[in-house]
Write an enzyme that holds these catalytic residues in place. Structure first.
Site, mmCIF file in Angstrom:
data_model
loop_
_atom_site.group_PDB
_atom_site.id
_atom_site.type_symbol
_atom_site.label_atom_id
_atom_site.label_comp_id
_atom_site.label_asym_id
_atom_site.label_seq_id
_atom_site.Cartn_x
_atom_site.Cartn_y
_atom_site.Cartn_z
ATOM 1 N N GLN A 229 -3.753 22.894 27.185
ATOM 2 C CA GLN A 229 -4.936 22.556 26.744
ATOM 3 C C GLN A 229 -5.137 22.994 25.716
ATOM 4 O OE1 GLN A 229 -7.921 21.357 29.005
ATOM 5 N NE2 GLN A 229 -8.699 21.313 26.949
ATOM 6 N N CYS B 130 -13.285 22.345 28.882
ATOM 7 C CA CYS B 130 -11.871 22.068 29.051
ATOM 8 C C CYS B 130 -12.075 20.630 30.373
ATOM 9 C CB CYS B 130 -10.930 22.702 29.539
ATOM 10 S SG CYS B 130 -11.456 23.793 30.933
#
Length: 333
Positions: A135, A268
């Protein structure tokens, strides 16, 4: 340099290596947009191990493997036995004898570490309770695309400051020379060992780190970042987290406090920004809230880059897989 290596946490790689992977991801994105084939992993087989549910990570690793010419094989929680009927180390040896690379998304960081130690193939951490390195590559790739660079920019993370996202953003920012502020209630601030890693890295990069509960610290932010208030496995904590974190909601008023009209918003995903989920309907019925960590106007606002960020999971994951398994010629970094 990269060949045969695993990505288990951000500190596995140097600043220069992380920068290379981010730039390589931008290059691979351009290749895909221009329909230029790049089958660096033709003939390879990739195991995708998932203890936790996933949308972006599973989709990104699957498409990345296919784009690179590899064959991905999904193994869900009913397919892997970690510590139940077979030890993680034994599973690692079996899978390593059949697959060329392994992705793991689960709970314990120790499991992904054991996989890497015993499989003999590159292992990539798709998320654990402690770290979320793939991420991070997508996030800083997005920041570079949007702001031209990430070095010296001011990233402010708001909300649950002791989850994997806060850990990874704090440490990765410190490695890359990004100024980072974590704003969270005292009880939800990063663990002292995570802070120690970040402050040590910041001594080298020159990154400025602040950990506080004061919302005024958003002033001057170039990036506002938040995440869900309840992580997977903590579903019984909604009431206490909402009571604790509602003052830390990212809304138009908070965004204005940055005094930076070009400040971008990142998340995210998934995000609780409207009533289009069963979870938010239940919370609305109980608490009267229509959003949690971010309001819908910010989530869909002109400063939001959340869907560009989500797409970049694909390109950054592809960069990691190709660099560590593709026998590429990569200049020393």
């Amino acid at each position: 340099m990269f060949q045969g290596r695993s990505l288990l946490k951000e500190i596995d790689f140097t600043k220069a290596e992380l920068q290379y992977l981010i730039d390589f991801a931008i290059h691979l994105k351009a290749l895909k947009k221009n329909h230029i084939p790049h089958p660096y992993l033709a003939g390879k087989n990739i195991a995708l191990l998932f203890e936790k549910t996933s949308t972006r990570t599973r989709a990104a690793f699957t498409v990345a493997a296919n784009d690179l010419g590899a064959h991905p094989e999904f193994l869900g929680p009913n397919d892997i036995q970690f510590g139940k009927k077979e030890s993680t180390a034994d599973t690692a040896q079996v899978l390593g004898s059949m697959f060329d690379g392994i992705q793991f998304r689960g709970f314990k960081q120790s499991d992904v570490e054991i996989l890497a130690e015993n499989s003999g193939v590159p292992v990539w951490n798709g998320l654990t309770d402690t770290w979320h390195p793939t991420q991070m590559l997508a996030d800083f790739m997005t920041i570079k695309e949007q702001l031209g660079d990430y070095t010296g920019k001011h990233l402010v993370y708001i909300g649950d400051g002791r989850n994997n996202m806060a850990n990874s953003l704090l440490v990765t920012s410190a490695i890359l020379g990004v100024d980072v502020t974590v704003i969270a209630p005292t009880s939800l601030q990063p663990e002292t060992d995570i802070q120690a890693i970040a402050f040590e890295k910041a001594k080298v990069s020159g990154s400025k780190l602040i950990i506080t509960d004061d919302l005024a610290a958003v002033k001057g932010a170039d990036i506002i970042y938040t995440d869900v208030w309840v992580s997977m496995g903590e579903e019984d904590k909604y009431d206490e987290r909402i009571d604790l974190l509602l003052p830390y909601q990212v809304n138009a008023e908070l965004l204005a406090k940055t005094e930076n009209p070009d400040c971008i918003f990142m998340h995210c995903l998934p995000a609780f920004h409207d009533l289009e989920t069963h979870t938010m309907h239940e919370i609305h019925d109980k608490k009267g809230l229509s959003a949690l960590e971010v309001t819908d106007d910010v989530f869909h606002g002109k400063n939001s880059v959340v869907f560009q960020e989500a797409e970049n999971r694909l390109h950054s994951i592809k960069a990691v897989m190709a660099a560590t398994l593709g026998n590429l010629f990569i200049p020393t970094v």
